[in-house]
Design an enzyme around this catalytic site. Sequence first.
Site, short mmCIF file in Angstrom:
data_model
loop_
_atom_site.label_atom_id
_atom_site.label_comp_id
_atom_site.label_asym_id
_atom_site.label_seq_id
_atom_site.Cartn_x
_atom_site.Cartn_y
_atom_site.Cartn_z
N ASN A 152 11.19 0.02 4.08
CA ASN A 152 9.61 1.48 3.83
C ASN A 152 8.81 0.69 4.87
O ASN A 152 8.08 2.32 5.18
CB ASN A 152 9.31 1.47 2.83
CG ASN A 152 7.51 2.48 2.43
OD1 ASN A 152 7.10 3.10 2.42
ND2 ASN A 152 6.69 1.22 2.56
N SER B 19 11.23 10.33 8.72
CA SER B 19 9.45 10.92 8.25
C SER B 19 10.35 12.65 9.00
O SER B 19 11.51 12.20 9.77
CB SER B 19 8.49 10.03 9.76
OG SER B 19 7.95 11.45 9.57
N ARG C 153 1.00 -1.21 0.06
CA ARG C 153 0.02 0.26 -0.56
C ARG C 153 1.41 1.19 -0.05
O ARG C 153 1.95 1.10 0.32
CB ARG C 153 -0.69 -0.06 0.88
CG ARG C 153 -1.90 -1.11 1.03
CD ARG C 153 -2.58 -0.76 2.73
NE ARG C 153 -2.09 -2.03 3.83
CZ ARG C 153 -1.99 -0.71 4.96
NH1 ARG C 153 -2.28 0.36 4.76
NH2 ARG C 153 -1.13 -1.05 5.97
N TYR D 12 6.36 7.19 17.57
CA TYR D 12 6.96 6.86 16.15
C TYR D 12 7.81 8.10 15.67
O TYR D 12 9.38 7.54 15.06
CB TYR D 12 5.45 7.56 14.94
CG TYR D 12 5.34 7.83 13.85
CD1 TYR D 12 5.62 7.01 13.28
CD2 TYR D 12 6.41 8.76 13.22
CE1 TYR D 12 5.32 6.97 11.46
CE2 TYR D 12 6.42 8.69 11.89
CZ TYR D 12 6.39 7.70 11.31
OH TYR D 12 6.07 8.16 10.02
N ALA E 85 10.94 8.57 17.98
CA ALA E 85 11.45 8.53 18.50
C ALA E 85 12.55 7.53 17.72
O ALA E 85 13.63 7.25 16.89
CB ALA E 85 11.49 7.08 20.26
P1 NAP Z 1 0.62 2.21 5.01
O1 NAP Z 1 -0.51 3.23 4.13
O2 NAP Z 1 0.05 2.60 6.54
O3 NAP Z 1 1.62 0.86 4.45
C1 NAP Z 1 2.79 0.46 5.07
C2 NAP Z 1 2.89 -0.37 5.18
O4 NAP Z 1 3.94 -1.14 5.77
C3 NAP Z 1 1.68 -1.60 4.13
O5 NAP Z 1 2.69 -2.24 3.28
C4 NAP Z 1 1.76 -2.49 5.81
O6 NAP Z 1 1.81 -4.28 5.15
C5 NAP Z 1 3.74 -2.32 5.77
N1 NAP Z 1 4.33 -2.95 6.59
C6 NAP Z 1 3.28 -2.67 8.38
N2 NAP Z 1 4.28 -3.07 9.27
C7 NAP Z 1 4.83 -3.97 8.63
C8 NAP Z 1 5.54 -5.16 8.80
N3 NAP Z 1 5.88 -5.43 10.43
N4 NAP Z 1 6.14 -6.24 8.29
C9 NAP Z 1 6.15 -6.03 7.05
N5 NAP Z 1 5.08 -4.98 6.43
C10 NAP Z 1 4.74 -4.03 7.52
O7 NAP Z 1 2.16 3.81 5.42
P2 NAP Z 1 3.02 4.99 4.28
O8 NAP Z 1 2.07 5.97 4.68
O9 NAP Z 1 2.76 4.15 3.19
O10 NAP Z 1 3.56 5.27 4.84
C11 NAP Z 1 5.03 4.20 4.72
C12 NAP Z 1 6.44 4.54 5.33
O11 NAP Z 1 6.72 6.05 5.28
C13 NAP Z 1 6.61 4.04 6.65
O12 NAP Z 1 7.83 4.10 7.11
C14 NAP Z 1 5.85 5.31 7.27
O13 NAP Z 1 6.50 5.40 8.14
C15 NAP Z 1 6.57 6.83 6.54
N6 NAP Z 1 6.18 7.98 6.23
C16 NAP Z 1 4.87 7.93 6.49
C17 NAP Z 1 4.37 8.86 6.76
C18 NAP Z 1 2.63 9.56 5.26
O14 NAP Z 1 2.37 10.46 5.70
N7 NAP Z 1 2.08 8.88 4.89
C19 NAP Z 1 5.07 10.45 6.49
C20 NAP Z 1 6.72 10.64 7.10
C21 NAP Z 1 7.22 9.07 7.03
P3 NAP Z 1 0.15 -4.68 5.41
O15 NAP Z 1 -0.53 -3.83 4.38
O16 NAP Z 1 0.58 -5.70 4.96
O17 NAP Z 1 -0.41 -4.27 6.41
#
Ligand code: NAP
Length: 246
Positions: free
Chosen positions: A89, A141, A14, A154, A156
Amino acid sequence: MLENKVALVTGASRGIGRAIAVKLASQGAYVIVNYVHSREKAQEVADEIAAAGGKAETYCCDVSDYQAVGRMIEELLEKCGHIDILVNNAGITRDQFIGKISEEAYDAVMDANCKSCFNTMHHLAAHFLERKSGRVINMSSTSGVLGNVAQANYAASKAAVIGLTKTMAREWAGRGITVNAIAPGFIKTDMTEVLSDKIKEKTIARIPMQRMGNPEDVAALTAFFASEEAGYITGQIVCVDGGMAI
Ligand code: NAP
């Protein structure tokens, strides 16, 4: 371009990980679409890549689990022969004020966001060192750079990702392996969709560009860090945030 490269993208079912998987595949990489819960969504990503003429497979693994990551890396190396690009990621949030963050929620966030990066780099270290090549891109982040209210766990975990990135960049600098991090700001994904309208408005007000970013904005920089052209860049933390962290 990334022909003949194998890329492991964690959390690629996702959001940002999905966009990264699609982008790397569009440049010719064979992509491992990792996920932990969303089997169908991960398959959709692999199907989308195949429909566009690319190559991908899905792999279910909880990347916070040290032993499971060891098994995944071993199986992938046996099957693919090599892994060239690692994108750490996968991530989760369990936002709360500090007095309300349970020990379990603290540990879960640290493990999914930070220990996961240790797990993959640790299990790939011998492979990267033997081949004297590798590209690692870790997802931090702006919360890890600036701190953020109700995100002690988060922030940290994402600050720890920065320390891990800089350390591994130094440790592997003479070995042909680059390690960089991206600090996204406020990106349109499931992670931010769950926030209330009030929090979304307040967060957008802190962004000089006055809008959220798209997963593709993060994927573009990831592809650059993964490229041959980025071979002299390591240990960098680049914000993709519309100016939020200026
Ligand atoms: P998201 O839409 O919630 O997607 C999270 C993804 O991580 C999903 O594919 C999920 O898999 C996977 N995941 C979570 N825990 C896992 C684990 N233990 N093992 C394997 N896969 C795992 O999040 P996103 O917004 O795309 O964020 C992606 C990254 O960017 C993250 O590290 C997040 O902290 C960082 N980030 C995001 C933002 C933002 O504004 N969105 C900002 C700063 C940083 P499942 O679908 O199978 O659960």
